[in-house]
Scaffold this motif. Sequence first.
Motif, PDB file in Angstrom:
ATOM      1  N   ARG A  57       0.863  -1.174   0.000  1.00 27.11           N
ATOM      2  CA  ARG A  57       0.000   0.000   0.000  1.00 27.11           C
ATOM      3  C   ARG A  57       0.906   1.233   0.000  1.00 27.11           C
ATOM      4  O   ARG A  57       1.662   1.457   0.936  1.00 27.11           O
ATOM      5  CB  ARG A  57      -0.885  -0.003   1.249  1.00 27.11           C
ATOM      6  CG  ARG A  57      -1.847   1.176   1.333  1.00 27.11           C
ATOM      7  CD  ARG A  57      -2.901   1.077   0.253  1.00 27.11           C
ATOM      8  NE  ARG A  57      -3.698  -0.129   0.438  1.00 27.11           N
ATOM      9  CZ  ARG A  57      -4.793  -0.165   1.198  1.00 27.11           C
ATOM     10  NH1 ARG A  57      -5.208   0.895   1.826  1.00 27.11           N
ATOM     11  NH2 ARG A  57      -5.468  -1.300   1.309  1.00 27.11           N
ATOM     12  N   TYR A  59       0.258   5.223  -0.588  1.00 21.22           N
ATOM     13  CA  TYR A  59      -0.729   6.275  -0.846  1.00 21.22           C
ATOM     14  C   TYR A  59      -0.084   7.465  -1.549  1.00 21.22           C
ATOM     15  O   TYR A  59       1.109   7.758  -1.372  1.00 21.22           O
ATOM     16  CB  TYR A  59      -1.332   6.761   0.469  1.00 21.22           C
ATOM     17  CG  TYR A  59      -2.216   5.758   1.163  1.00 21.22           C
ATOM     18  CD1 TYR A  59      -3.399   5.314   0.577  1.00 21.22           C
ATOM     19  CD2 TYR A  59      -1.887   5.261   2.421  1.00 21.22           C
ATOM     20  CE1 TYR A  59      -4.222   4.411   1.217  1.00 21.22           C
ATOM     21  CE2 TYR A  59      -2.706   4.354   3.075  1.00 21.22           C
ATOM     22  CZ  TYR A  59      -3.870   3.932   2.464  1.00 21.22           C
ATOM     23  OH  TYR A  59      -4.677   3.027   3.102  1.00 21.22           O
ATOM     24  N   ASP A  65      -6.075   9.140  -2.828  1.00 22.25           N
ATOM     25  CA  ASP A  65      -6.467   7.750  -3.037  1.00 22.25           C
ATOM     26  C   ASP A  65      -6.645   6.983  -1.730  1.00 22.25           C
ATOM     27  O   ASP A  65      -6.771   5.759  -1.737  1.00 22.25           O
ATOM     28  CB  ASP A  65      -5.453   7.028  -3.926  1.00 22.25           C
ATOM     29  CG  ASP A  65      -4.041   7.068  -3.363  1.00 22.25           C
ATOM     30  OD1 ASP A  65      -3.806   7.795  -2.371  1.00 22.25           O
ATOM     31  OD2 ASP A  65      -3.160   6.372  -3.907  1.00 22.25           O
ATOM     32  N   VAL A  66      -6.670   7.696  -0.604  1.00 20.88           N
ATOM     33  CA  VAL A  66      -6.880   7.043   0.693  1.00 20.88           C
ATOM     34  C   VAL A  66      -8.362   6.695   0.846  1.00 20.88           C
ATOM     35  O   VAL A  66      -9.244   7.482   0.453  1.00 20.88           O
ATOM     36  CB  VAL A  66      -6.426   7.962   1.846  1.00 20.88           C
ATOM     37  CG1 VAL A  66      -6.709   7.302   3.193  1.00 20.88           C
ATOM     38  CG2 VAL A  66      -4.946   8.276   1.708  1.00 20.88           C
ATOM     39  N   TYR A  71      -9.331   8.058   5.890  1.00 21.67           N
ATOM     40  CA  TYR A  71      -8.661   9.330   5.609  1.00 21.67           C
ATOM     41  C   TYR A  71      -8.356  10.127   6.878  1.00 21.67           C
ATOM     42  O   TYR A  71      -7.236  10.627   7.055  1.00 21.67           O
ATOM     43  CB  TYR A  71      -9.509  10.178   4.658  1.00 21.67           C
ATOM     44  CG  TYR A  71      -8.824  11.467   4.249  1.00 21.67           C
ATOM     45  CD1 TYR A  71      -7.858  11.460   3.243  1.00 21.67           C
ATOM     46  CD2 TYR A  71      -9.115  12.660   4.879  1.00 21.67           C
ATOM     47  CE1 TYR A  71      -7.216  12.630   2.873  1.00 21.67           C
ATOM     48  CE2 TYR A  71      -8.475  13.835   4.525  1.00 21.67           C
ATOM     49  CZ  TYR A  71      -7.524  13.826   3.520  1.00 21.67           C
ATOM     50  OH  TYR A  71      -6.882  14.977   3.168  1.00 21.67           O
ATOM     51  N   TRP A  74      -5.615   8.573   8.710  1.00 21.53           N
ATOM     52  CA  TRP A  74      -4.374   8.668   7.932  1.00 21.53           C
ATOM     53  C   TRP A  74      -3.707  10.028   8.139  1.00 21.53           C
ATOM     54  O   TRP A  74      -2.505  10.112   8.378  1.00 21.53           O
ATOM     55  CB  TRP A  74      -4.694   8.444   6.455  1.00 21.53           C
ATOM     56  CG  TRP A  74      -3.506   8.491   5.538  1.00 21.53           C
ATOM     57  CD1 TRP A  74      -2.549   7.521   5.373  1.00 21.53           C
ATOM     58  CD2 TRP A  74      -3.142   9.556   4.647  1.00 21.53           C
ATOM     59  NE1 TRP A  74      -1.629   7.906   4.432  1.00 21.53           N
ATOM     60  CE2 TRP A  74      -1.964   9.149   3.974  1.00 21.53           C
ATOM     61  CE3 TRP A  74      -3.706  10.793   4.348  1.00 21.53           C
ATOM     62  CZ2 TRP A  74      -1.338   9.954   3.022  1.00 21.53           C
ATOM     63  CZ3 TRP A  74      -3.084  11.593   3.401  1.00 21.53           C
ATOM     64  CH2 TRP A  74      -1.915  11.176   2.752  1.00 21.53           C
TER      65      TRP A  74
END
Length: 232
Positions: A57, A59, A65-66, A71, A74
């Motif tokens: 993964r 990002y 694109d999360v 989000y 993140w």
Amino acid sequence: MKPNPTRSALLVIDMENGFVHPEGGHWIRYAQSTVSACVRAVELARAKGIPVFFVKRIYRADGSDVELTRYAAWTAGGRACAPASTGPNSAQAPEGLRPQPGDYTIIKPRWSAFFQTELDLILRRLDVRTVILTGTTTPNCIRTTCYDAIALEYNTVVLTDCCSSQTEEIQRVNLADMERAGAILMDTDAFASYGPGTVRDLSAAIRAEMEEEDICPEPFGEKGEAGWTDRW
């Protein structure tokens, strides 16, 4: 292309600092404890001629694109696994879980290793019939990959000591659910003796049975003199 008598592939999913390191933004509590087993599985696979796929993964730096549901965490957690992220939040894999010549790397945009990736295309080109899953997390990336693999008619193995969850209970119930869905559970000790006859190719067996019984799958209807008619 190297001989692959088991027609299998080993997938190592999301074993990178952002998920494995205790200070990573997506830290999974039991991921670190599975590293040594994952390393052993990779070494065993290479020795058996089984291709190894590192599914990662990474990002985009702007977070475009999360996943919607990830989000906020993140951004709050330091943007783990973004290209510029370093240290505990980086996409760097632990020692022993980094690609070597002949291995494959797949970048996935969502949980499943099959979702909008070239994985299925490459597996079919390599004549792979069984996928062996390792990595993190069991309820998310391992489980969705497992169900997609089964839907795509791959025989699916999950190495139980090579995948991880936030709690032991989450790990237990998700492994049990995948087994009920048709996945084969084994650990690395069992994988050490894995060979061409270990996993039955269920799809091939069903096709052979249908051919033997002269069963011809039909579309959703019955064929009459005028052609196919809808049953519904």
